[in-house]
Write an enzyme that holds these catalytic residues in place. Structure first.
Site, mmCIF file in Angstrom:
data_model
loop_
_atom_site.group_PDB
_atom_site.id
_atom_site.type_symbol
_atom_site.label_atom_id
_atom_site.label_comp_id
_atom_site.label_asym_id
_atom_site.label_seq_id
_atom_site.Cartn_x
_atom_site.Cartn_y
_atom_site.Cartn_z
ATOM 1 N N THR A 325 0.842 -1.036 -0.013
ATOM 2 C CA THR A 325 -0.066 -0.121 0.004
ATOM 3 C C THR A 325 1.013 1.191 -0.095
ATOM 4 O OG1 THR A 325 -1.538 -1.407 1.377
ATOM 5 C CG2 THR A 325 -1.746 1.020 1.248
ATOM 6 N N ASP A 367 -9.470 -9.046 1.377
ATOM 7 C CA ASP A 367 -10.145 -8.120 2.577
ATOM 8 C C ASP A 367 -11.614 -8.623 2.749
ATOM 9 O OD1 ASP A 367 -7.956 -6.812 3.355
ATOM 10 O OD2 ASP A 367 -8.216 -5.101 1.743
HETATM 11 O O1 DON Z 1 -7.402 -2.134 2.210
HETATM 12 C C1 DON Z 1 -6.896 -2.389 3.149
HETATM 13 O O2 DON Z 1 -7.051 -2.289 4.320
HETATM 14 C C2 DON Z 1 -5.458 -3.419 2.869
HETATM 15 N N1 DON Z 1 -5.816 -3.970 1.416
HETATM 16 C C3 DON Z 1 -4.550 -2.430 3.069
HETATM 17 C C4 DON Z 1 -3.026 -3.530 2.956
HETATM 18 C C5 DON Z 1 -1.891 -2.805 3.258
HETATM 19 O O3 DON Z 1 -1.940 -1.574 3.998
HETATM 20 C C6 DON Z 1 -0.581 -3.440 3.395
HETATM 21 N N2 DON Z 1 0.588 -2.704 3.507
HETATM 22 N N3 DON Z 1 1.079 -2.637 4.063
#
Ligand code: DON
Length: 514
Positions: A325, A367
């Protein structure tokens, strides 16, 4: 490199949204582990007139997806491979933000990303090592193998990394806007890729995808106003619930104290319990946002918090995933601000590169509550509100946020990657600045703690807290779990001397300004 792109766009007369969109497309080229035209994200925009809007360009479940699809396909299928991908939202989101607020032509904001893709950029040690860490997943898919593992090795530090297929995809977006991605040859290649690997995304799914404008979550905290992301992200509601509970402790116990960390753990536990139970895509479930964010409800929850952990202590280790992310914050000279977090979910998403189009697809399907009652890759245990349904957005934890001071002036733009820890990290930065009077660099550097209800343990950054403190927390019934460093906060604050941008020292990003 992406930050420099944003700065150049501002210099050319672009506004904060032009810069944010340019940075978003540039990150898709220079930060492949997380960026992102095959993924989705959320943007909080505060134009200088104060009318805050948020844009939800989260991925959606394909029409052929179903509630129990991973029970038969197996848990790994929501993480790696074609079935893991939701319908990408990033191109719809970035072009829609630009259509509504941008000042420069779309071609100008895409030009730097196209150049970086076609001419290439120098690979640094971080990126070479990061591709190496995921090489066992990338090697499984031929287009990922040729793109990211030339000669079956990650590109060496100091080598030039060119992505001509990605460049052509970005040119299609430059020439035709979002239709260049959701229709035409790029869409054909996505659907062909799905056929190749047994994925579900169809032409109809792509044609139907829309980014959605939503009113922000608005929370007050000790006279400040915080704007953040509403569902389909849980970020704003869950962080707001934590802030509302903590606001009742006035003043807060000192940073790093047992008293503070115990109260934070109990507040976070309660906010995550509600998150996991109630929140989901507002197109499918009713989110009780008003109740969860009422100060009365926070007072009720605060009353339950005593001096001991309120759940029978039971240490449980969770799971963790890679860095997929990315967050960027932008403020321009007119005071327009953008806070944007985007993701592929796991590092390099599903590890599937669309053959001929040069970009990675997300694994955002993980998710969802893919297997009710079972933890996902971040250890979150979620329920019916976040069950899979065709066209539905999977619940996110991303928390791009904008804070106004007591005089309603733009004060802080903040966000980070980090799965569910995003929510508590953004809480920490806001509280560190407002409650603990830290400068922004101190607030970002300060050690972080996190509780998400399940696993039932208070996670702390390794080396960040005194052993005696952790022992005392154990005495109160918290199973504490020290490990690693988390996140990559990218934030901007107003200081008497002007805007100060701070990039988290943990992960090697960087800011730019003029
Ligand atoms: O949308 C979400 O909450 C997750 N897909 C975020 C994943 C995430 O932040 C991984 N990074 N370090």
């Amino acid at each position: 490199m992406a930050s420099e792109v944003g700065k150049d766009i501002l210099r050319q007369g672009g506004n904060a949204v032009d810069a944010a969109v340019a940075v978003g497309f540039a990150l898709a080229v220079v930060h492949p582990e997380a960026g992102n035209i095959g993924g989705g994200g959320f943007m909080v925009i505060r134009p200088s007139n104060g009318q805050v809007q948020t844009l939800d360009y989260r991925e959606t479940a394909p029409a052929r997806a179903s509630r129990d699809m991973y029970l038969s396909a197996g848990p790994e299928a929501s993480v790696t491979g074609h079935l893991a991908a939701g319908v990408p939202g990033a191109v719809a989101g970035l072009t829609e933000a630009h259509r509504r607020y941008g000042r420069l032509p779309l071609s100008a904001v895409l030009e730097p990303a196209i150049r970086l893709a076609n001419e290439g950029f120098l690979i640094d040690e971080y990126r070479s090592a990061s591709i190496g860490e995921d090489s066992s997943r990338l090697v499984l898919f031929p287009a990922s193998r040729t793109t990211f593992l030339p000669n079956d090795r990650p590109p060496a530090p100091g080598s030039t990394f060119r992505q001509p297929e990605l460049g052509a995809t970005l040119e299609a977006v430059r020439d035709s806007g979002s239709a260049g991605f959701y229709r035409g040859w790029v869409a054909d290649l996505i659907v062909a890729e799905m056929r190749r690997g047994g994925g579900l995304i169809s032409h109809e799914d792509l044609g139907r995808y829309r980014a959605i404008w939503r009113d922000p979550i608005e929370v007050t905290y000790r006279g400040h106003t915080i704007y953040s992301m509403p569902p389909a992200s849980s970020g704003g509601v869950t962080m707001g619930e934590i802030l509302n509970i903590m606001e009742g402790y006035s003043p807060l116990p000192p940073f790093g104290s047992v008293a503070l960390m115990h109260r934070e753990a109990e507040a976070m536990r309660r906010a995550f319990t509600d998150r996991n139970r109630y929140l989901g895509d507002p197109g499918f479930v009713r989110n009780p946002v008003e109740r969860l964010l009422s100060k009365d409800y926070a007072a009720e929850l605060r009353k339950q918090i005593g001096e001991q952990a309120s759940v029978t202590p039971k240490f449980e280790a969770g799971m963790d995933a890679g860095a997929s992310t990315t967050h960027y914050s932008v403020v321009d000279a007119d005071g327009n601000a953008v806070s944007c977090t985007t993701t592929l979910n796991n590092s390099y998403g599903s590890a599937v590169t669309v053959t001929g189009a040069g970009f990675l697809l997300n694994d955002e399907m993980d998710d969802f509550a893919t297997s009710p009652g079972q933890p996902n890759m971040y250890g979150l245990v979620q329920g019916e509100a976040n069950a899979i349904a065709p066209g539905k957005r999977m619940l996110s934890a991303m928390t791009p946020s904008i804070v106004l001071d007591r005089n309603k002036q733009l004060y802080l733009v903040v966000g980070t990657p980090g799965g569910p820890k995003i929510i508590t990290m953004v809480y920490h930065v806001i509280s560190n600045v407002i409650d603990h009077r830290m400068s922004l660099p101190q607030a970002v550097e300060a050690p972080r703690n996190h509780h998400q209800a399940l696993p039932d343990s208070l996670q702390v950054e390794e080396g960040g807290f005194l052993t005696a403190t952790l022992d005392s927390l154990g005495g109160k019934g918290h199973g504490t779990w020290s490990r690693g460093l988390w996140g990559d906060v990218e934030a901007i604050i107003r200081t008497p001397g002007g805007w100060q941008g701070v990039s988290d020292p943990r992960r090697g990003g960087g800011g730019a300004g003029y």
